[in-house]
Design an enzyme around this catalytic site. Structure first.
Site, PDB file in Angstrom:
ATOM      1  N   LYS A 201       0.859  -1.169   0.000  1.00 41.09           N
ATOM      2  CA  LYS A 201       0.000   0.000   0.000  1.00 41.09           C
ATOM      3  C   LYS A 201       0.902   1.228   0.000  1.00 41.09           C
ATOM      4  O   LYS A 201       1.927   1.261   0.669  1.00 41.09           O
ATOM      5  CB  LYS A 201      -0.905   0.002   1.240  1.00 41.09           C
ATOM      6  CG  LYS A 201      -1.868   1.180   1.240  1.00 41.09           C
ATOM      7  CD  LYS A 201      -3.024   0.986   2.208  1.00 41.09           C
ATOM      8  CE  LYS A 201      -3.963   2.191   2.153  1.00 41.09           C
ATOM      9  NZ  LYS A 201      -4.552   2.366   0.791  1.00 41.09           N
ATOM     10  N   HIS A 208      10.546   8.814   6.840  1.00 41.27           N
ATOM     11  CA  HIS A 208      11.458   7.677   6.735  1.00 41.27           C
ATOM     12  C   HIS A 208      12.298   7.678   8.013  1.00 41.27           C
ATOM     13  O   HIS A 208      13.096   8.586   8.224  1.00 41.27           O
ATOM     14  CB  HIS A 208      12.324   7.849   5.491  1.00 41.27           C
ATOM     15  CG  HIS A 208      13.444   6.870   5.361  1.00 41.27           C
ATOM     16  ND1 HIS A 208      13.584   6.033   4.285  1.00 41.27           N
ATOM     17  CD2 HIS A 208      14.479   6.592   6.171  1.00 41.27           C
ATOM     18  CE1 HIS A 208      14.665   5.286   4.443  1.00 41.27           C
ATOM     19  NE2 HIS A 208      15.230   5.613   5.585  1.00 41.27           N
ATOM     20  N   LYS A 237      19.723  10.589   0.083  1.00 44.49           N
ATOM     21  CA  LYS A 237      19.534  11.362   1.308  1.00 44.49           C
ATOM     22  C   LYS A 237      20.430  12.587   1.269  1.00 44.49           C
ATOM     23  O   LYS A 237      21.585  12.503   0.855  1.00 44.49           O
ATOM     24  CB  LYS A 237      19.885  10.497   2.525  1.00 44.49           C
ATOM     25  CG  LYS A 237      18.928   9.332   2.694  1.00 44.49           C
ATOM     26  CD  LYS A 237      19.431   8.319   3.699  1.00 44.49           C
ATOM     27  CE  LYS A 237      18.501   7.110   3.715  1.00 44.49           C
ATOM     28  NZ  LYS A 237      19.103   5.964   4.420  1.00 44.49           N
ATOM     29  N   ARG A 293      24.719  -3.068   6.411  1.00 43.03           N
ATOM     30  CA  ARG A 293      26.046  -2.438   6.314  1.00 43.03           C
ATOM     31  C   ARG A 293      26.124  -1.266   7.290  1.00 43.03           C
ATOM     32  O   ARG A 293      25.122  -0.873   7.861  1.00 43.03           O
ATOM     33  CB  ARG A 293      26.236  -1.885   4.900  1.00 43.03           C
ATOM     34  CG  ARG A 293      25.189  -0.820   4.577  1.00 43.03           C
ATOM     35  CD  ARG A 293      25.422  -0.084   3.272  1.00 43.03           C
ATOM     36  NE  ARG A 293      24.530   1.059   3.136  1.00 43.03           N
ATOM     37  CZ  ARG A 293      23.310   1.018   2.614  1.00 43.03           C
ATOM     38  NH1 ARG A 293      22.808  -0.114   2.173  1.00 43.03           N
ATOM     39  NH2 ARG A 293      22.576   2.110   2.543  1.00 43.03           N
ATOM     40  N   VAL A 296      26.142   5.649   5.514  1.00 40.88           N
ATOM     41  CA  VAL A 296      26.734   6.987   5.408  1.00 40.88           C
ATOM     42  C   VAL A 296      26.419   7.801   6.665  1.00 40.88           C
ATOM     43  O   VAL A 296      27.287   8.457   7.236  1.00 40.88           O
ATOM     44  CB  VAL A 296      26.189   7.712   4.157  1.00 40.88           C
ATOM     45  CG1 VAL A 296      26.661   9.164   4.135  1.00 40.88           C
ATOM     46  CG2 VAL A 296      26.601   6.994   2.879  1.00 40.88           C
ATOM     47  N   ARG A 339      25.002  16.144   3.936  1.00 36.37           N
ATOM     48  CA  ARG A 339      25.945  15.543   2.985  1.00 36.37           C
ATOM     49  C   ARG A 339      26.388  16.625   2.006  1.00 36.37           C
ATOM     50  O   ARG A 339      25.562  17.212   1.315  1.00 36.37           O
ATOM     51  CB  ARG A 339      25.286  14.417   2.205  1.00 36.37           C
ATOM     52  CG  ARG A 339      24.847  13.264   3.072  1.00 36.37           C
ATOM     53  CD  ARG A 339      24.450  12.093   2.206  1.00 36.37           C
ATOM     54  NE  ARG A 339      23.841  11.045   3.004  1.00 36.37           N
ATOM     55  CZ  ARG A 339      23.580   9.829   2.563  1.00 36.37           C
ATOM     56  NH1 ARG A 339      23.874   9.517   1.301  1.00 36.37           N
ATOM     57  NH2 ARG A 339      23.022   8.928   3.341  1.00 36.37           N
TER      58      ARG A 339
HETATM   59  C1  MV4 Z   1       7.399   3.577   0.150  1.00 34.18           C
HETATM   60  C2  MV4 Z   1       6.758   4.838   0.061  1.00 34.18           C
HETATM   61  C3  MV4 Z   1       5.398   4.868   0.282  1.00 34.18           C
HETATM   62  N1  MV4 Z   1       4.713   3.739   0.563  1.00 34.18           N
HETATM   63  N2  MV4 Z   1       6.667   2.482   0.445  1.00 34.18           N
HETATM   64  C4  MV4 Z   1      11.764   4.984  -1.197  1.00 34.18           C
HETATM   65  C5  MV4 Z   1      13.059   4.454  -0.686  1.00 34.18           C
HETATM   66  C6  MV4 Z   1      12.775   3.064  -0.277  1.00 34.18           C
HETATM   67  N3  MV4 Z   1      13.597   2.657   0.825  1.00 34.18           N
HETATM   68  C7  MV4 Z   1      11.350   3.064   0.052  1.00 34.18           C
HETATM   69  N4  MV4 Z   1      10.784   4.255  -0.501  1.00 34.18           N
HETATM   70  C8  MV4 Z   1       9.465   4.518  -0.345  1.00 34.18           C
HETATM   71  N5  MV4 Z   1       8.697   3.436  -0.037  1.00 34.18           N
HETATM   72  C9  MV4 Z   1       5.372   2.573   0.608  1.00 34.18           C
HETATM   73  N6  MV4 Z   1       4.655   1.462   0.867  1.00 34.18           N
HETATM   74  C10 MV4 Z   1       7.522   5.951  -0.247  1.00 34.18           C
HETATM   75  C11 MV4 Z   1       8.896   5.800  -0.474  1.00 34.18           C
HETATM   76  C12 MV4 Z   1       9.579   7.015  -0.840  1.00 34.18           C
HETATM   77  C13 MV4 Z   1      10.466   7.645   0.007  1.00 34.18           C
HETATM   78  C14 MV4 Z   1      10.785   7.089   1.244  1.00 34.18           C
HETATM   79  C15 MV4 Z   1      11.671   7.721   2.075  1.00 34.18           C
HETATM   80  C16 MV4 Z   1      12.251   8.931   1.706  1.00 34.18           C
HETATM   81  C17 MV4 Z   1      11.964   9.484   0.470  1.00 34.18           C
HETATM   82  C18 MV4 Z   1      11.078   8.857  -0.380  1.00 34.18           C
HETATM   83  C19 MV4 Z   1      10.780   9.442  -1.611  1.00 34.18           C
HETATM   84  C20 MV4 Z   1       9.922   8.809  -2.437  1.00 34.18           C
HETATM   85  C21 MV4 Z   1       9.307   7.606  -2.068  1.00 34.18           C
END
Ligand code: MV4
Length: 457
Positions: A201, A208, A237, A293, A296, A339
Site C-alpha cells: 500500500k 522515513h 539522502k 552495512r 553513510v 551531505r
Molecule cells: C514507500 C513509500 C510509500 N509507501 N513504500 C523509497 C526508498 C525506499 N527505501 C522506500 N521508498 C518509499 N517506499 C510505501 N509502501 C515511499 C517511499 C519514498 C520515500 C521514502 C523515504 C524517503 C523518500 C522517499 C521518496 C519517495 C518515495
C-alpha cells in the site's frame, strides 16, 4: 582481536575505518584505483596497494583481486565500508572461504534481507509490522489485482531485488496496475537481472525513520536509537537527523523493539539499519527494508550516543563481542548531518568534479567533519560525488540547526561548486525548521529551496 584489516573502499568511509582501526591497534591496508592515488585514505593507512583502473568494476568491485590482495598482505579481516561490495552475500561467503574475516554479517543474513519480499516475510515472522501488501512474491496478473484490491489503491509496485527506491512504480488506480507492473518487471529485469516484484500500500504522508542496531552474531542485539532521513532527492539522502523530531515516546519504543526483534531473528552480526515508514496520518509504523552495512549517516547516531559504531563492528568481527549492553545506551540532545556533494545545486545537482583550490573544514564544539578531502585534492569524476559529511550535535534541535548554519557558512570549498548553498537554504526553510515535511516534500519543493539558474539568459 583482528590484527590487520584491508579496507575495500575509498573516500571518507575508508578514512573513517582507518581511524577506528588505529585506535584499536589494528594495522590497516588501503586499496586504491589509479584515480585515487592522492586520496587521503592511501596516506593514512599503514600500507596501500593499487588494485586497478578507475572504473569501480575493475577495482573496488573486483572481489577476486580484493581477496587476493588481502591474502597477499596477510590481512585477517576485510572491511567493506558502504556501497561497492558491502551488501554482497557472495563476497561475504568468499571472504569466509578464504579465511579472511568479513567485517559484517554472514552471507546468509545478507541474503535474507537482500530480497525485499523475503525480508518482509522475515519481519512478519519476527512480529514486526510490515506495510499491508503481498506476502512473498507477487508475480502473475490475477494475483496482483487481487492483492491490490484487498489493500486498496494507490499501491506501490517494488522490485524484490531493488531497495533504496530503485525500481519502484506507483499504480494509483486499478486500470494502471498491470501496465505498471509489467514495466516494473521489465525495469527490474534490466537493472537487477531479476524481474520479481511485490506490492505495498502506498503511504503518501510518511517519514522515513531508521533504527541503528548492533548484533553479536549469536542473537544478542542492541539498538542505538533512530535517525530521520525524510529529506531525500531522487532517493539520495541529503540531510539526516536524530532523534526523529515528530514521533511520540510509545511509537519510538515500538520502532526500537521491532528493529531489535528483526535483527535478532537472523542472528545479525555487526552494524545494521532497519528502515521504517512512519505513517503521519495513522500514528503507525511499518518495516520497509534492512540495510546490512554501516551507513553513510552513522555519525548522527555516534554524536547522540557516544558509541563508536565502526569500533563495535571491528570488535564483533574480531571475536570480542559488543562492548555495550542496552542499558548502557543513553541518547542525548540532537544531531544533524548534511551531505556535502561536489554537485551544483543551481544546475539540477549536476556532478562537478575538479580540484579544490582552497579547502578549510569547519570545527568547534559539537562539529564533526568526515572527509577525505584537503586543499589541492582533485575530486575524481568516477565515483559518487560526496566530498564530506558535516555533522553537528547540540542540546536541542533549534540549537543544532543554528550550529549547522554556522558550520556551513564558514566552510571554505573553492574551485568546484558544492551543495553547501543548497543546505544553507534548506536549513532556513520554514518546513525544515517547523518539522512540516514528509518524504515527498523536498522533491515537490526543490525549486523553492534552490532556484535553478536561468542558463538561457
Ligand atoms: C514507500 C513509500 C510509500 N509507501 N513504500 C523509497 C526508498 C525506499 N527505501 C522506500 N521508498 C518509499 N517506499 C510505501 N509502501 C515511499 C517511499 C519514498 C520515500 C521514502 C523515504 C524517503 C523518500 C522517499 C521518496 C519517495 C518515495
Amino acid at each position: 582481536m583482528l590484527r590487520r584489516v584491508l579496507i575495500a573502499n575509498r573516500g571518507e568511509i575508508a578514512v573513517r575505518v582507518i581511524r577506528a582501526c588505529r585506535e584499536l591497534g589494528i594495522e590497516t591496508v588501503a586499496v586504491y584505483s589509479e584515480a585515487d592515488r592522492d586520496s587521503l585514505h592511501v596516506r593514512l593507512a599503514d600500507k596501500a596497494a593499487c588494485i586497478g583502473p578507475p572504473q569501480a568494476t575493475r577495482s573496488y568491485l573486483n572481489a577476486g583481486s580484493l581477496i587476493g590482495a588481502a591474502m597477499y598482505v596477510k590481512a585477517d579481516g576485510i572491511h567493506p565500508g558502504y556501497g561497492f561490495l558491502a551488501e554482497n552475500a557472495a563476497f561475504s561467503d568468499e571472504c569466509a572461504a578464504a579465511g579472511v574475516k568479513f567485517v559484517g554479517p554472514t552471507g546468509h543474513a545478507i541474503r535474507r534481507m537482500a530480497d525485499k519480499a523475503v525480508a518482509r516475510a522475515v519481519a512478519a515472522e519476527a512480529g514486526v509490522p510490515t506495510v499491508p501488501g503481498s506476502d512473498g512474491k507477487a508475480v502473475d496478473a490475477d494475483g496482483l489485482a487481487a492483492v491490490a484490491g484487498k489493500i486498496g489503491y494507490p499501491v506501490l509496485i517494488k522490485a524484490a531485488a531493488g531497495g533504496g527506491g530503485r525500481g519502484m512504480m506507483l499504480a494509483e488506480t486499478p486500470d494502471r496496475l498491470s501496465r505498471n507492473a509489467l514495466s516494473a518487471q521489465a525495469e527490474a529485469q534490466a537493472a537487477f537481472g531479476d524481474s520479481s516484484i511485490y506490492l505495498e500500500k502506498y503511504i503518501g504522508n510518511a517519514r522515513h525513520v531508521e533504527v541503528q542496531v548492533l548484533g553479536d552474531g549469536r542473537g544478542g542485539v542492541v539498538h542505538v536509537g533512530e535517525r530521520d532521513c525524510s529529506m531525500q532527492r531522487r532517493h539520495q539522502k541529503l540531510v539526516e537527523e536524530g532523534p526523529c523530531p515528530v514521533i511520540a515516546p510509545a511509537l519510538r519504543k515500538g520502532l526500537h523493539e521491532a528493529a531489535v526483534s528483526l535483527a535478532a531473528s537472523v542472528d545479525y552480526e555487526g552494524a545494521g539499519t532497519v528502515e521504517f515508514l512512519v505513517d503521519l496520518d495513522a500514528d503507525a509504523f511499518y518495516f520497509i527494508e534492512m540495510n546490512t552495512r554501516i551507513q553513510v549517516e552513522h555519525p548522527v547516531t555516534e554524536m547522540l550516543t557516544g558509541v563508536d559504531l565502526v569500533r563495535e563492528q571491528l570488535l564483533v568481527a574480531g571475536g570480542e563481542g559488543l562492548s555495550l549492553r542496552q542499558k548502557d545506551v543513553k541518547l542525548r540532545g540532537h544531531a544533524i548531518e548534511c551531505r556535502v556533494n561536489a554537485e551544483d545545486g543551481a544546475r539540477n545537482f549536476m556532478p562537478s568534479p575538479g580540484t579544490l583550490s582552497a579547502y578549510v573544514a569547519p570545527g568547534g564544539p559539537g562539529v564533526r567533519v568526515d572527509s577525505h578531502c584537503y586543499a589541492g585534492y582533485a575530486v575524481p569524476p568516477y565515483y559518487d560525488s560526496m566530498i564530506a559529511k558535516v555533522v553537528v550535535w547540540a542540546p536541542d534541535r533549534a540549537q543544532a540547526i543554528d550550529r549547522m548554519r554556522a558550520a556551513l557558512a564558514g566552510y571554505v570549498i573553492d574551485g568546484i561548486p558544492s551543495t553547501v548553498p543548497f543546505h544553507l537554504s534548506l536549513l532556513d526553510s520554514e518546513a525544515f525548521r517547523t518539522n512540516a515535511f514528509n518524504t515527498q516534500w523536498l522533491e515537490k519543493n526543490i525549486e523553492r529551496v534552490m532556484p535553478q539558474e536561468n542558463t538561457a539568459a
